[in-house]
Design an enzyme around this catalytic site. Sequence first.
Site, short mmCIF file in Angstrom:
data_model
loop_
_atom_site.label_atom_id
_atom_site.label_comp_id
_atom_site.label_asym_id
_atom_site.label_seq_id
_atom_site.Cartn_x
_atom_site.Cartn_y
_atom_site.Cartn_z
N LYS B 80 18.37 -22.36 -18.74
CA LYS B 80 18.88 -21.74 -19.96
C LYS B 80 20.18 -22.45 -20.36
CE LYS B 80 19.91 -16.99 -21.63
NZ LYS B 80 19.97 -15.57 -21.22
N SER B 155 17.41 -12.50 -24.12
CA SER B 155 17.90 -13.73 -24.70
C SER B 155 17.37 -15.00 -24.03
CB SER B 155 19.42 -13.76 -24.61
OG SER B 155 19.82 -13.74 -23.25
N SER B 179 17.75 -9.55 -20.29
CA SER B 179 17.49 -10.86 -20.90
C SER B 179 16.59 -11.79 -20.10
CB SER B 179 18.81 -11.58 -21.19
OG SER B 179 19.35 -11.11 -22.40
#
Lengths: 96, 490, 480
Positions: B80, B155, B179
Amino acid sequence: MPIEIDIAHVARLARIELSERQLADYRAQLGVILDHAARVQELPTEGVAPTSHPLDMVNAFREDIVRPSLDRDEVLSQAPDATDGFFRVPPSLDNE
Amino acid sequence: MTNPADLTLVEAATALKAGDQTSVALTEAVLTRASLTEAAVHAYLTIDRSGALAAAEAADRRISKGRSIGPLDGLPIALKDNMMTRGVETTASSKILAGYIPPYDGTVVARLREAGAVFVGKTNLDEFAMGSSTENSAFGPTRNPWNLDTVPGGSSGGSAAAVAAGSALAGLGSDTGGSIRQPAALCGLVGMKPTYGLVSRYGLIAFASSLDQIGPLTHTVEDAAIVYEAIAGHDPLDATSFPGPAPSGTERLGEGVSGLRVGIVNELSGEGIDDEVLAAFRTTVQRLASAGAEIVELSLPSTATALSAYYLIAPAECSANLARFDGVRYGLRVDGGTVDEMMSRTRADGFGPEVIRRILLGTYALSAGYYDAFYGQAQRVRTLIIQEFARAYEQVDVLVSPTAPAPAFELGAKTQDPLSMYMQDICTIPSNLSGHPAMSVPVGLSATGLPIGFQVMAPALGETVMFQVAAAIENLSDDIGRPVLEVVAS
Amino acid sequence: MKWEPVIGIEVHVELETQSKMFCGCAVDFEAEPNTNVCPTCLGLPGALPVPNRKAIEWITKIGLAFNCSISERSQFHRKNYFYSDQPKNYQISQFDVPVCHDGWIDVTVDGETSRIRVNRAHMEEDTGKSIHVGESGRIHSATETLLNFNRAGVPLVEIVSEADIRSAAQARAYAQTLRTVVAALGVSDAKLEEGSIRFDANVSIRPTGTEAFGTKVEVKNMNSFRSLERAVDFEILRQADILDQGGTIDQETRHWDEGEGVTHSMRSKEGSSDYRYFPEPDLLPIEVTDEWRNEIAATLPELPAARAARYMGLGVDADSATSLAGSDALTAMFQSSLAAGAPAQVAANWLTGEVTAWSRRAAIDIADSALTGAHVAQLAGMVAANLLSSTAAKEVLGYVLAGEGDPETVAAAHDLVQINDSGALESAVDQVIGENEDQFARLAGGEDKLIGFFVGQVMRVTGGKADPRAVTDIIRSRIG
């Protein structure tokens, strides 16, 4: 309870320059969210200590030992403006 | 023969060990997959082709000499883009960090590097991990490989989409309010959030420091357990890091659930949950019962207030964490006549609307006169939630609920209504507030072919039993397969 | 109206640890700009703080030295405000539970001792340094600012007094006493001129005899004890003037201008600040157990006040005792003088008088001089045995300090030893009487002032080495 928000003051504290229109929009949105968030006030919490950490741990320290610092050129290569080994910013105009 | 891009970590590692695969071939396979899918999915912000291939070649040299350095050696993994990677652009999907090249690796990145992992690239996310759809990215949204009209969740939607699409064998996400778990549910993956403090946050761009944890997104429970074991453990650079040994993830994977007590959280398994999701949840609970688990229904009333508490605590912490983005030392600068003007303009221009909204919300919640009513009260509610969970875990070994209230929704469906977007995290937030581990396992598909996730929660440091139950659920559930992407199929 | 000043002092002390408060960068103010920086002290994305154990021990030491209670559990908070030399735009500090609280120190002005309460001592981190570049070098006319983050993250202890101080002189004495104690603890070089110890004063006034506090003004930028005293004095008068003319005092921060001898308002457009303190989620609470506290207490050196009291117990006067105890070099010299057998008060007089004056004049540290405790003892012995006059003793001391040797050697070499042989003195007296018979007749006849003339003559013939008192006695005995 209706929530009062001095949105211009909040934006100023947060150092975000917003137009009047943006301020009004954010004030309205914050009002809705805070209305919902205000439900935390409905729970009885007398005598309840606030959590500031999910783990009940104490005393994480490092020893007083010097470690290598970063290379200055590498650090300053990311700066929007730098000169002679310094970061450079516009004047602060604290007085006046 | 299976395309190497569709192997699990365990399968790929076995093939590497047997000499049936090379790390370069695996890496080429996921890079090829990415070249086919990225235009439609947009899982990555940066693909480090040359870095990945160089790491793969190094891994192959080790493996060919019989000197493999562990279960992740040579395996292509996605990171990420809120994790610091030395020399590779890291932006947290924000304009304010566009072009930023960090001078250091975060601890998790460093550990995976040392374990031989190959980093394919940096994946898209909601800006600064604030969001549940990966639509709040300064660089455009990511789409769900199961249905390109829908969001991958967020996310960590980029990592989830990359793994689902086969453009990485596994991914790392960060989980502040769900997330990792919610995008895992929406993309048909296993997603796991460790106990707060088990995985170092050093080098993770902070959103809400007391809630953030890094964890894996994988195709299988065993894969998740292997990645978790590689990244967990004490880090002297993170003062909140747990000093003891991390519990095993793999130890009891095959042991089933017979004799275990499984608690259903009533507040998280009824109101507000989509019918199909509820049906899949009940079916899975039935299967657990048939497999010998004792099912207990529990009420945790303060979890109903968790979302409210979360939307005070997380913005408050983020308002301070994001103060450092000011145009002085790195990132974007918008000029101004004074340093103050420069900062205020930089922040207005550099942050997207959701980030600004949360910074303003947090600034307000901490400001004079409101602290006690909002932030202080939210932290007391958090204590109540922790106490309730503690009582629940006296009665049961794990708690279960749906992961997300509904399968993937269409892009744009919730962007105009922040509160409805926030509701996505209603089942996942309580574990962040309590600091307990939780994970999502895929348990089926909706009528329209979208994945549905099932959440397992455990007490602090209860990872071993959590993985045990998750593995049992995986065994008891029908395999949902892989998304069919036309670009790949054709 | 008669006004009573009410003053509190805030002190920032930079700790002289090897590494910074929350990272491993060196604490080194000589370094090239931005070379002692890392992700943590530069506020890079993703970096985290880990507290320096030694800094926690040292603040505890400071707290114990100021008679504070040590919190069993204290906590770090974030203090939020934007400033370009503050890398994270929040400062890690402490708020409701500092490491040390509720202490005191005794402060003496003109022989009168008062107890000043210490509200708290808390742990925080320093900011970077701004250089305001412009024609005048002043903030308000600067055209740009250059930033150096080498100082960012240096451990800082803030010590806050209660508003117990009642005069500028007392403010100065408090600051001096505090500096002496901090220096004695060895936790900071505590140099005002280098900013490693910094004083701010909160000043208000109220009608004498009333209890309510007036509006307080914070005065900053005093870089010597003298400027602290002057600034507080100025501020007291300024406020009294305003109130006497029916005006009101603004709550504000004012800047002391050493050159002009006035304070200037530092009003910023921010208005009142709202620091939005909240518990620092990146850090765990600090727990100082009794065991740890006792270990730290065991490392405390004898503090100046206790040392001064001990010296007074040896018969040294209060002023000298305080001066001796306040200086490590004087203390060491005094102790070794005592060990070599010097009487306490005599050694104290020499050390706080001649020796200190010489050190100032020569700009040589006493510890670096040639003087030893044995020299002091020997010198004291010679004076006691009448071998040296007090004038000669001073001269001898000067030669010893200059490295010429021990007092006996030096006194002999410079021919300064007094004649104590009574036969020699008597013959000298008789010689002088024989040469001045007229004058002696007048002295014997009652003209007593002539005794000085005879003593002077004897000193002349003995080359100044006679003890004048002994000479006087002999002359009187001749008058019969």
